[in-house]
Design a protein around this motif. Sequence first.
Motif, short mmCIF file in Angstrom:
data_model
loop_
_atom_site.label_atom_id
_atom_site.label_comp_id
_atom_site.label_asym_id
_atom_site.label_seq_id
_atom_site.Cartn_x
_atom_site.Cartn_y
_atom_site.Cartn_z
N THR A 102 49.63 43.02 48.25
CA THR A 102 48.16 43.29 48.85
C THR A 102 47.23 42.36 48.01
O THR A 102 47.57 41.77 46.99
CB THR A 102 47.61 44.68 48.83
OG1 THR A 102 46.37 44.84 49.52
CG2 THR A 102 47.55 45.08 47.50
N TRP A 103 46.01 42.21 48.59
CA TRP A 103 44.77 41.58 48.08
C TRP A 103 44.26 42.79 46.86
O TRP A 103 44.13 43.79 47.12
CB TRP A 103 43.84 41.13 48.86
CG TRP A 103 44.20 39.81 49.82
CD1 TRP A 103 44.85 39.98 50.91
CD2 TRP A 103 44.31 38.51 49.21
NE1 TRP A 103 45.26 38.57 51.23
CE2 TRP A 103 45.03 37.71 50.33
CE3 TRP A 103 43.87 37.97 48.05
CZ2 TRP A 103 45.00 36.33 50.30
CZ3 TRP A 103 43.90 36.33 47.97
CH2 TRP A 103 44.65 35.53 49.14
N ASP A 104 43.88 42.17 45.86
CA ASP A 104 43.13 43.05 44.92
C ASP A 104 41.62 42.38 44.31
O ASP A 104 41.75 41.37 43.82
CB ASP A 104 44.09 43.12 43.70
CG ASP A 104 43.44 44.08 42.36
OD1 ASP A 104 42.90 44.78 42.97
OD2 ASP A 104 43.94 43.83 41.43
N PHE A 105 40.73 43.10 44.61
CA PHE A 105 39.45 42.66 44.26
C PHE A 105 39.15 43.25 42.88
O PHE A 105 39.33 44.44 42.69
CB PHE A 105 38.38 43.01 45.38
CG PHE A 105 38.66 42.33 46.68
CD1 PHE A 105 38.11 41.04 46.58
CD2 PHE A 105 39.24 42.82 47.64
CE1 PHE A 105 38.32 40.49 47.98
CE2 PHE A 105 39.56 42.27 48.92
CZ PHE A 105 39.02 41.26 48.91
N ILE A 146 39.72 37.78 42.33
CA ILE A 146 40.55 38.39 43.23
C ILE A 146 41.73 37.91 42.85
O ILE A 146 42.10 36.86 42.04
CB ILE A 146 40.03 37.77 44.63
CG1 ILE A 146 40.80 38.27 45.89
CG2 ILE A 146 40.28 36.28 44.70
CD1 ILE A 146 40.43 37.80 47.12
N LYS A 148 46.35 38.51 44.36
CA LYS A 148 47.24 38.59 45.39
C LYS A 148 48.74 39.00 44.93
O LYS A 148 49.20 38.21 43.96
CB LYS A 148 47.26 37.30 46.17
CG LYS A 148 48.43 37.53 47.44
CD LYS A 148 47.91 38.58 48.23
CE LYS A 148 48.76 38.73 49.75
NZ LYS A 148 50.22 39.00 49.56
N VAL A 151 53.45 37.03 46.02
CA VAL A 151 53.21 35.66 46.41
C VAL A 151 54.26 34.64 46.42
O VAL A 151 54.46 34.02 47.50
CB VAL A 151 52.22 35.00 45.30
CG1 VAL A 151 51.65 33.67 45.45
CG2 VAL A 151 50.89 36.13 45.16
N LYS A 158 52.03 38.02 40.78
CA LYS A 158 50.82 38.12 41.01
C LYS A 158 50.07 36.94 40.65
O LYS A 158 50.20 36.38 39.48
CB LYS A 158 50.03 39.42 40.33
CG LYS A 158 48.63 39.42 40.74
CD LYS A 158 47.98 40.87 40.55
CE LYS A 158 46.58 41.05 41.04
NZ LYS A 158 46.28 42.52 40.54
N SER A 160 45.98 35.56 40.28
CA SER A 160 44.84 35.72 40.14
C SER A 160 43.77 34.76 39.47
O SER A 160 44.30 33.97 38.87
CB SER A 160 44.68 37.02 39.03
OG SER A 160 45.41 38.22 39.53
#
Length: 294
Positions: A102-105, A146, A148, A151, A158, A160
Amino acid sequence: MRTSIRRLAPFFGAACFLAATPAIAQNSDAPGQSPRPQPEIVTGGDTVSVAVGLATIPGYEGSDKNRLIPAGLVRGSISGINFITRGAQIFVDVVPGGNGPTWDFQLGPVAGLNFDRTSLKQINEPRVEALGKRKTAIELGGYIGIGKTGVITSDYDKLSVSVSYVRDVNKAHKSYIITPELDYGTPLSTKAYVGLSVSASYVGSEYATTYFSVDTAGSLASTLPTYNAGKGWKNYALSGYATYSLTGNLTHGLSILGGVSYSRLLGDFAQSPIVRIAGNRNQLLAAIGLGYTF
């Protein structure tokens, strides 16, 4: 397993450097910069990780001599608030992450101390010692980023990208530091994790004056020529890190951690007499230690 690995992956990358530079510039722009900790930890229960070990770091920012120091790190997630220390800095991520690829903010405050050249015993260079000590900087600010998960190699790797901004509020260098960073990490198995980080630092003119300029009085005391450094890109850094679980797996238990970081000073900062004459624009940092996740 997925949730646990994603929760702990930020700790692996940061902890292997075990606080990175606790006695130079206690911030992300330090020489031999370590990977910026990524506090984007998935919620799902409180957790705390600690690490202790040894690091070799430059005596001051721009020094050509390293010294050995003890170092430590604490990282945790409590009631959905995620935090990690690096040297005398703490990063807090107030945005909870999700599960699975998922995307992570990422968003939160940053606070820390900068001890660069605050003790003459640490410098180990008579000419730079003659320029005198610097006041401890208290640097406050924040970061945004942000990331992801899932990947390249698996659902657990991850990528970033983030940027932080801090400003001294203690009238030490009375300036700011902006640090963009790109970080990638991946588990190789349930016991091994590796990562790479690329970053750079842009600093204000008063930071340059405080740590890299030489005034007339300083020149007479140190024999170094006068020099006036200006604001700009101070350095870039390339870092690699790894951890291996000795008990349990990557989600809990005891691990051995280590890493190496190379940083190169740029422009006015590389041309400063404290670097060009008394030091070296190339900075190397390494650390090794043990970490435990509860």
